[in-house]
Design an enzyme around this catalytic site. Structure first.
Site, PDB file in Angstrom:
ATOM      1  N   GLU A 151      -3.449   7.445  -4.181  1.00  0.00           N
ATOM      2  CA  GLU A 151      -3.292   6.139  -3.540  1.00  0.00           C
ATOM      3  C   GLU A 151      -3.055   5.061  -4.580  1.00  0.00           C
ATOM      4  O   GLU A 151      -3.719   5.025  -5.626  1.00  0.00           O
ATOM      5  CB  GLU A 151      -4.557   5.820  -2.735  1.00  0.00           C
ATOM      6  CG  GLU A 151      -4.562   4.456  -2.057  1.00  0.00           C
ATOM      7  CD  GLU A 151      -5.881   4.189  -1.353  1.00  0.00           C
ATOM      8  OE1 GLU A 151      -6.043   4.656  -0.227  1.00  0.00           O
ATOM      9  OE2 GLU A 151      -6.763   3.538  -1.970  1.00  0.00           O
ATOM     10  N   TYR A 166       0.864  -1.187   0.000  1.00  0.00           N
ATOM     11  CA  TYR A 166       0.000   0.000   0.000  1.00  0.00           C
ATOM     12  C   TYR A 166       0.894   1.228   0.000  1.00  0.00           C
ATOM     13  O   TYR A 166       1.867   1.310   0.759  1.00  0.00           O
ATOM     14  CB  TYR A 166      -0.895   0.009   1.234  1.00  0.00           C
ATOM     15  CG  TYR A 166      -1.758   1.253   1.369  1.00  0.00           C
ATOM     16  CD1 TYR A 166      -3.039   1.295   0.819  1.00  0.00           C
ATOM     17  CD2 TYR A 166      -1.284   2.385   2.029  1.00  0.00           C
ATOM     18  CE1 TYR A 166      -3.827   2.433   0.927  1.00  0.00           C
ATOM     19  CE2 TYR A 166      -2.068   3.523   2.152  1.00  0.00           C
ATOM     20  CZ  TYR A 166      -3.334   3.541   1.599  1.00  0.00           C
ATOM     21  OH  TYR A 166      -4.104   4.662   1.703  1.00  0.00           O
TER      22      TYR A 166
END
Length: 377
Positions: free
Chosen positions: A189, A101
């Protein structure tokens, strides 16, 4: 303003962040053709502005072009969290060795951008933060200095990234910082950023949220807005420069100024009610703008009472009153209304409203109590 995955990845590609090969399709035949061009084994991904697509069945692996066609037919007929799927992204399927992530958000408390990384990619970061917060590595970025390589190396160490991938990780992180700055984003993101079996690093999924207040600098990005993901009322409000967000309550709020609007909603909650919306008509609101705002509130079937709270500085009380009267004359919906006017031309405005069936309050607390009482009765 949220962007779809395919739009986010198109932006990533412009900044040379590596992404899988893929194209968008709005019908099953096109999906089959794209799958053939990509070698047959692809991932079909529903394009909706909602989380949990995978759990809802909106992300599926197809092993053949024929399977891609069948899955696309199924996904295009779905609704995910109330949003219809009109497009799918057909991406090449890759063999994944590790998922990471990586994101940058605006940290309001620290007044600085925050880059986060985690070895637990592919799942919601909120879930990781709740279950294993120690697996999230963080670093704040000085906007004047930018993102330094040593800061990204700290993240790499924090997530136990193998040293052989540090160079690619640093390059992708710095390019993501460029995206964040140059698009005026509030969130960028990559989840997951994957390391493939053949040791490539790819942004398998992407998410970009843009700051609405900066869209005047990015007309090309403004055109990417998906109106299907918004309520018609919010779309209409934007045409007139109104800040409107629908909520779940029964007391419609018409206020000038974002701070006063928040305070008004707080008072409603304190008095035992629930606001039906956030609505800021802004400074210097004309009668036309007030009328439009009131019509938006009245179009919500959940609204039982309307609370108007205006503190006139630039905004004039008599203009607000004319807007209220205009909206009431145009609408067939008759609901109780509580009005609190203060400041510039407040007395003149209240005189104009004397003929209308509205209740007047001198203070915000009084207005909140009256609105809650009317809504409950």
């Amino acid at each position: 303003m949220k962007l779809h995955e395919y739009q986010s990845k198109q932006i990533f590609s412009k900044y040379h962040i590596p992404i899988p090969q893929g194209r968008i399709a709005d019908n099953a035949c096109d999906a089959r053709q794209i799958a053939q061009e990509l070698g047959g084994r692809v991932v079909i991904k529903a394009q909706v502005l909602a989380g949990g697509r995978g759990k809802a069945g909106g992300i599926r692996l197809a092993r053949t072009p024929e399977e891609a066609e069948a899955l696309t037919t199924h996904i295009l007929g779905m609704e995910i969290k109330g949003l219809p799927v009109h497009k799918v992204l057909v991406d090449e399927a890759v063999n994944i060795a590790q998922e990471i992530y990586l994101a940058i958000i605006s940290d309001r408390e620290e007044r600085a951008p925050l880059m986060m990384a985690s070895s637990e990619g592919g799942v919601d970061i909120e879930e990781v933060a709740h279950i294993s917060p120690e697996k999230i590595s963080r670093v704040h970025i000085n906007p004047l200095l930018g993102l330094r390589s040593f800061a990204v190396r700290d993240l790499a160490v924090g997530i136990d990234l193998p040293h052989q991938h540090w160079k690619s990780f640093i390059e992708i992180a710095q390019k993501l910082w460029q995206v964040y700055c140059e698009t005026d984003a509030s969130l960028v993101e990559i989840n997951p950023l994957v390391i493939t079996v053949d040791q490539r690093m790819l942004a398998l999924d992407g998410k970009v949220v843009l700051d609405d207040n900066a869209l005047f600098r990015h007309p090309d990005l403004s055109d990417l807005r998906d109106l299907d993901a918004e309520s018609p009322a919010e779309t209409e409000a934007r045409k007139y420069g109104l800040s409107y967000i629908k909520m779940e309550g029964e007391i419609g709020c018409l206020v000038n100024g974002a701070g006063l609007a928040m305070a008004t909603m707080d008072i409603i909650k304190l008095c035992g009610g629930r606001p039906a919306n956030f609505l800021d008509v802004g400074g210097g609101a004309s009668a036309e703008r007030v009328a439009v705002a009131l019509r938006l509130i009245l179009s919500d079937p959940n609204v039982r009472v309307v609370l108007v709270n205006i503190f006139g500085g630039i905004t004039r009380g008599d203009e607000v009153a004319r807007g209220i009267l205009q909206a009431l004359s145009d609408s067939n919906i008759k609901l109780p209304m509580v009005v609190r006017l203060a400041g510039t031309n407040a007395k003149e405005g209240l005189k104009l409203l004397a003929t209308a069936e509205v209740q007047v309050a001198e203070t915000l607390v009084e207005a909140g109590r009256k609105a809650v009482t009317l809504a409950s009765s």
